[in-house]
Each structure stands twice: as C-alpha cells, then as structure tokens.
Design a protein around this motif. Structure first.
Motif, short mmCIF file in Angstrom:
data_model
loop_
_atom_site.label_atom_id
_atom_site.label_comp_id
_atom_site.label_asym_id
_atom_site.label_seq_id
_atom_site.Cartn_x
_atom_site.Cartn_y
_atom_site.Cartn_z
N GLY A 44 0.67 -1.15 -0.05
CA GLY A 44 0.03 -0.19 0.10
C GLY A 44 0.84 1.37 -0.02
O GLY A 44 0.12 2.47 0.00
N GLY A 45 1.97 1.15 0.02
CA GLY A 45 3.01 2.30 -0.11
C GLY A 45 3.37 2.77 -1.33
O GLY A 45 3.25 1.83 -2.47
N HIS A 46 4.03 3.78 -1.48
CA HIS A 46 4.31 4.55 -2.91
C HIS A 46 6.04 4.18 -2.84
O HIS A 46 6.65 4.88 -2.20
N PRO A 47 6.48 3.36 -3.76
CA PRO A 47 8.01 3.06 -3.85
C PRO A 47 8.64 4.04 -4.43
O PRO A 47 8.51 4.77 -5.49
N LEU A 48 9.91 4.18 -3.90
CA LEU A 48 10.93 5.27 -4.25
C LEU A 48 12.19 4.58 -4.02
O LEU A 48 12.70 3.85 -3.10
N VAL A 49 13.23 4.94 -4.99
CA VAL A 49 14.49 4.40 -5.02
C VAL A 49 15.43 5.44 -4.47
O VAL A 49 15.27 6.59 -5.09
N MET A 50 16.01 5.27 -3.49
CA MET A 50 16.96 6.39 -2.88
C MET A 50 18.26 5.63 -2.58
O MET A 50 18.59 4.38 -1.83
N ASP A 51 19.40 6.41 -2.65
CA ASP A 51 20.75 5.95 -2.12
C ASP A 51 20.94 7.09 -1.19
O ASP A 51 21.29 8.33 -1.39
N VAL A 52 21.15 6.60 0.11
CA VAL A 52 21.30 7.57 1.25
C VAL A 52 22.71 7.99 1.09
O VAL A 52 23.09 8.97 1.77
N TYR A 53 23.56 7.82 0.17
CA TYR A 53 24.83 8.41 0.09
C TYR A 53 24.94 9.32 -1.17
O TYR A 53 26.02 9.64 -1.43
N ASP A 54 23.74 9.46 -1.53
CA ASP A 54 23.57 10.19 -2.89
C ASP A 54 22.54 11.39 -2.42
O ASP A 54 21.41 11.27 -2.39
N VAL A 55 23.05 12.80 -2.20
CA VAL A 55 22.25 13.94 -1.83
C VAL A 55 21.16 14.08 -2.74
O VAL A 55 20.00 14.34 -2.27
N ALA A 56 21.51 14.33 -4.04
CA ALA A 56 20.40 14.45 -5.18
C ALA A 56 19.24 13.16 -4.98
O ALA A 56 18.16 13.37 -4.94
N SER A 57 19.70 12.12 -4.65
CA SER A 57 18.54 11.04 -4.55
C SER A 57 17.83 11.15 -3.40
O SER A 57 16.68 11.01 -3.57
N ILE A 58 18.47 11.62 -2.30
CA ILE A 58 17.54 11.89 -1.16
C ILE A 58 16.52 12.96 -1.37
O ILE A 58 15.56 12.89 -0.84
N ASP A 59 17.19 14.01 -1.79
CA ASP A 59 16.40 15.39 -2.16
C ASP A 59 15.24 14.81 -3.21
O ASP A 59 14.03 15.52 -2.84
N ALA A 60 15.44 13.98 -3.92
CA ALA A 60 14.27 13.55 -4.86
C ALA A 60 13.21 12.99 -4.15
O ALA A 60 12.01 12.90 -4.29
N ALA A 61 13.72 12.18 -3.11
CA ALA A 61 12.75 11.26 -2.41
C ALA A 61 11.95 12.32 -1.36
O ALA A 61 10.49 12.05 -1.33
N PHE A 62 12.44 13.36 -0.97
CA PHE A 62 11.74 14.42 0.08
C PHE A 62 10.76 15.18 -0.93
O PHE A 62 9.57 15.49 -0.63
#
Length: 284
Positions: A44-62
C-alpha cells in the motif's frame, strides 16, 4: 500524515508500511533497488528508489513524498557488516537529517537498539546511555536525532519474526543458524518485528526522546536458546561459557503510551504459528 519511510523493504519496513497505511497515513517508502518496489506497492505504499549516500537521490525522495514525518529505519546488516552498518548510522543519518531540515521536516523517528546499555541486573530505563564501541554509530545516531526539533529514538529489542535472522525463513545452514541462535549476552530482551512496527506507528504521536520497545520478559540465554532452536528445527546449542552479562530492558514507558505487544513474551512468539518463527513440518 505524509510519511517518508527510509528503509521500506527491510524487515521492519515491510511490517511498517501496511501498519501505517491501515492507520490512515500516506507512505512513501524507499529501497536501494527498484526490484523491491513491488513489495512496497503491494503493502500500500508508494515505492521510491533512494541511495542514502547520494544527496540528489535523497532530495528527490523528499520532493516526491513532501513528508510531515521522516521514519529512519535504514540498516546495512544483510551480510552482518558492522562497518557498513556504522556508516549508515552516522553518514546516512546525517544526510537524511540535512535533507529533513532543508525540506522543513521537524518530526523524525529513528531506529536504535536497547541491548548495549551498561551491564546490570536492574531494569534499564531510557535514561541509560549506550555504551560506546559496542554498537558503532548508534550513540552518534541517537545524539543527532535527539537534536532535532522533534526527534524520537526507538531502542528496539532483538528482532525475531518474518524477514529477520530469527524466522521460519532462516536458511538451515550452520552459519545462518549460528547467527539466529547466537546470544549477545547472558540477558536479552526481544521484540517481534510486527510489535516493533506497531510501536513505531504509535510513536508518530509521542513526544520527543528515547523509548525502549521490547517485550515484557527479559530472558537469559539458557532459557530462550532451546526454545528458539526447537522452533527453527535445529539442535539446541550450548550456551557459550563466557558472555557479557547484559541488562534486562524496561518497556514501562512505551506501555504507558499505549504499546501493547501482541507477543508479550518471546515464549509465546517463538512457538506461535503466527510468530513467523516455527518451521512447517515440510521444512523440518
């Protein structure tokens, strides 16, 4: 609430997403692999791919989640890599908190551990500090989260149940069973992973600070090891001759805030068909 769950495909993340959705929250859950997105979507969630060592990836998730709350359940224990797990606790936590601040997210709930407080016989409450060097990165994680405008640290007990090392899916190999049955101390406190998830949902409404999330019955190794071994269909191992004493952990604070674990004791959880530990007859 809109929730960003960092670590949505891990053992507790798989329990958390459906529990949060059932409570009426919208969940954006991350994993490092797109292949795990179906697990998150199926819950029931919305999946996101995120690399916690990639700032751009984290910002995209937020940006995608626009969360009211950050739930930090990231670990790196698949290969029992202590250094990798320490890195995620320190560098990963720092990166997530920087992003949270940048996106105006003040409420943060993060995973910590209860079993590395100082040895003793009295019930350890939340005021007990973690011992440095025993769980690398955990003290730093706690300090960083508690410095947030509204930071909650959940000191979970030792997990068992689906997706953990102590589950019916534990491979019947000597190394896997050794990890499942290895005591970390003479005295341990456990929590079923689904009960840990239930406490985490409740924590959305808790004030900031540290809370222990464990069951009601701390256990000595000589008591719990044979019960878990039988549930896993494994021979009962010998208790190591030399172990740290450990410390029984109190769940009184969590109980006072509405935590009511389905499995109040590992004695029930290890042997219950619903506990996710007992192997089926065909698997034994």
């Amino acid at each position: 609430m809109r929730i960003l769950l960092a670590g949505g495909a891990g053992a507790i993340g798989r329990e958390l997403t459906p529990a949060l959705v059932a409570a009426g929250h919208e969940v954006w859950a991350t994993s490092r692999s797109a292949a795990k997105g179906s697990v998150i979507a199926g819950a029931g969630g919305h999946p996101l791919v995120m690399d916690v060592y990639d700032v751009a990836s984290i910002d995209a998730a937020f940006e995608a989640a626009r969360p009211d709350v950050l739930l930090h359940e990231l670990t790196d224990l698949g290969e029992y890599d202590v250094a990798a797990n320490s890195r995620i606790r320190i560098e990963g936590t720092s990166a997530l908190l920087d992003a949270a601040a940048g996106h105006g997210v003040e409420r943060v709930i993060a995973q910590s551990i209860s079993w590395v407080v100082a040895d003793g016989d009295s019930l350890a409450e939340e005021t007990e500090p973690l011992r440095p060097g025993i769980a690398p990165g955990a003290p730093e994680l706690e300090q960083a989260v508690l410095a947030q405008p509204h930071g909650v640290v959940l000191r979970y007990g030792q997990f068992y149940g689906p997706g953990t090392w102590r589950s019916s899916q534990t491979p019947a190999t000597p190394e896997a069973l050794r990890l499942a049955l290895a005591p970390m101390a003479e005295v341990s406190s456990f929590v079923h992973v689904a009960d840990a998830a239930a406490a985490t949902v409740l924590a959305l409404g808790w004030p900031g600070g540290v809370v222990n999330v464990v069951d009601d019955e701390p256990a000595i190794a000589a008591e719990w090891m044979p019960v878990l071994a039988a549930a896993l269909g494994a021979p009962s191992p010998e208790v190591p001759a030399s172990l740290p004493h450990g410390r029984p952990i109190s769940n009184a604070l969590a109980r006072s805030r509405g935590f009511a674990p389905r499995f109040a004791s590992w004695r029930e959880g290890f042997v219950s068909p619903d506990g996710g530990v007992v192997r089926s007859a065909t698997a034994l």
